[in-house]
Every structure is written in C-alpha cells, then in structure tokens.
Design a protein around this motif. Sequence first.
Motif, PDB file in Angstrom:
ATOM      1  N   TRP A 237      72.096  -5.799   3.749  1.00 50.34           N
ATOM      2  CA  TRP A 237      71.111  -4.739   3.556  1.00 50.34           C
ATOM      3  C   TRP A 237      71.355  -3.957   2.271  1.00 50.34           C
ATOM      4  CZ3 TRP A 237      66.502  -4.318   5.490  1.00 50.34           C
ATOM      5  CH2 TRP A 237      66.206  -4.955   6.696  1.00 50.34           C
ATOM      6  N   LYS A 243      67.517  -8.867   1.887  1.00 49.79           N
ATOM      7  CA  LYS A 243      67.771  -7.855   2.907  1.00 49.79           C
ATOM      8  C   LYS A 243      67.799  -8.511   4.285  1.00 49.79           C
ATOM      9  CE  LYS A 243      67.357  -4.361  -0.060  1.00 49.79           C
ATOM     10  NZ  LYS A 243      68.502  -3.507  -0.442  1.00 49.79           N
ATOM     11  N   SER A 267      61.422  -7.442   6.306  1.00 50.36           N
ATOM     12  CA  SER A 267      62.471  -8.191   5.592  1.00 50.36           C
ATOM     13  C   SER A 267      62.291  -9.698   5.763  1.00 50.36           C
ATOM     14  CB  SER A 267      63.868  -7.750   6.051  1.00 50.36           C
ATOM     15  OG  SER A 267      64.160  -8.185   7.364  1.00 50.36           O
ATOM     16  N   THR A 309      66.178   0.143   4.535  1.00 46.56           N
ATOM     17  CA  THR A 309      67.190  -0.259   5.517  1.00 46.56           C
ATOM     18  C   THR A 309      66.919   0.442   6.843  1.00 46.56           C
ATOM     19  OG1 THR A 309      68.833  -0.524   3.763  1.00 46.56           O
ATOM     20  CG2 THR A 309      69.662  -0.326   6.020  1.00 46.56           C
TER      21      THR A 309
END
Length: 324
Positions: A237, A243, A267, A309
């Motif tokens: 991340w 990611k 992601s 994130t």
Amino acid sequence: MPVDRPDPADGPDEPGHRRPPDHSQDPGAASPRPLDEANRAVAHSANRAEVDQVYAAHKVTEHNDTRSTTANADANRGSWSEALPSLRAAWQEHQDRYPEPERATSRTHPDGSWSSGETRTLTPEQNAEATKACADIHDEGERVILPAVRQIEAADPSRGLAGVEHMLKKADRLKEKIADILLVESHLSPREALDKVPDAVRYTFTYSPDRYAEGVRADIERLKAAGFEEVKLKNLWSSSQYKGINTQWRRPETGLRFEVQFHTPESLQAKELTHGAYERLRRPENETTQVERDELKEFQRRVNVPLVTPPGGNEIKDFPERKR
C-alpha cells in the motif's frame, strides 16, 4: 431502608465530585437519614436520566464517526471514478505510440519438443514432464484449493472472490516460465522449475475500504485454519507502482504454492489497468527502450495516485517481516 451505594467509578476522587463530609470523627453529628420511598424514586430517575443522556451522546458520536468514514470512502471512490476514463485513454495512447510486438507463438513440434520464440525451448522429455506437471497443478487448484477458498469466502458475505475465471495460468504461459528458469538453472527438472512459480494458481479477495484491514486479517487466519502454510506477505500500500497486499501460500500435502491477493474494488481496477505496463516492464531490457520503460513507470504511478489506503491497511505486517 438502606441507601443505594454509588458505583466505585463514581468515587470522590473523580473530577467534578465533591467529597461528602466525614462524620466518623464527629460523635455529635447526626447520622444521615435514609431516603424515604418517594425521594429514592426521584434519585433513581435522575440517575437513570443521566445515564441515558451519556449513552445517547455516545451513540450520536458513533453515528457521526461512521457517517464521516462512509462519506470519506464515497469521496475517494468519486475521485477514482473521475480519474479512470483519462487513465484508460492514457494507456491507449501509450499503446498507439508503442505498438505491442507480435507475441511468439507457442507450439509443440512433431517430435514432441516445445518452443515459444527462439530462446524458450523444451526437449520432448521436458515437454512431456511439463505438460503433466501443469495438468496436476490445474487439477489441484480447481479440485482441492478452490473449494477450500470458497468455504473461506462463505464465512463473510461482505466481500468475495474476484476473477476466478483467471485463477489458473494457462499451460503455455507456465511452460514459458519453466523454460526461462531452465535457461538459468539447467540442472532442474521441469517440475522443480514449476515449483518456483508462485502464481500458477491465484485467487483475489476484494473488500470495501472500511472493512479491508479487518477482513484481510480474518481471511489470513482462515487460510491458516484451512491447513495452508503462509510463505510470504507483501504489503504494497505504500508503493507508488502498485497498491494492495499479495500473499503466497503452500499446501503441505503436495508443496503446491499459490497466490492470494487482497484488494479494494478500486485497487483491483488499478491493478488490471496497469497489468499491460507491468508485463512490458518484466521483459528483457533489450525489448523495450529506456524511454518507454520510464513512461511505463510514470503511468503506473499516475494510476495509483488517486487510490487511498484503506484505514489500517498499512498496519498489516509483512511476512516474513521486513524493515521499511
């Protein structure tokens, strides 16, 4: 009738509480009179109202926190959705400027040997062993590992498996990897070379951002409880190029390694969008110019910039743990 005693947490040393007068040292002081029934009911009602007020305030705060988290997640999804069309257009523009070279055709020759391009070759004996090894892995991934992963999926309906149709690498793609390994480690057998490929079988779980960290931790424990051995966990991340969290597992009975990826919906979309760039970057350097390689890395960075994130995502430790 005895007086109700306060909870120990409401003792005199708590801020905002006054210490009652101490009559133990004053023999002339009158003993406190017990409350009659009416006064006791009034005191109880007042205490109950105070408790209800504190509880209500807590619920409002909890609701506001949840609403704030949801609003942030919606805003992040909005930013990603807005960026996605231009990112797709940028990748198409890159492909127009750097057309994909014609991919080598994989084929089995009349003598039983196999080739893909000029450097990737397998002898008839190697090809026969590789064909059997690939079939065994596909069978184990579909017949043994998938049902176990499906059971893990059923334990939490708030998330699910994605891309199950791509869980098995095709035999020719695996043979390319075997041939590449044998070029460097010629003493290995095709099956031993295939054991070095960590993603011949792969699965992907997707979670909403607010459930991501909790869900990943729970599913890692479920994979362990199903009897699989954790080989590796890479938390990416914090990467500018990709990611998500990638893990590798081993089935002890056969030693088969497989991959499990953990993504949010956004992601996963980013990973799929940058897959072509990733594949080009993995080619030998003489097959791509440095200018294109720099552009590919910049494209991957651009795709991942809008991604946020998920809460707690960075707190999941690598395995084996590594310094950052």
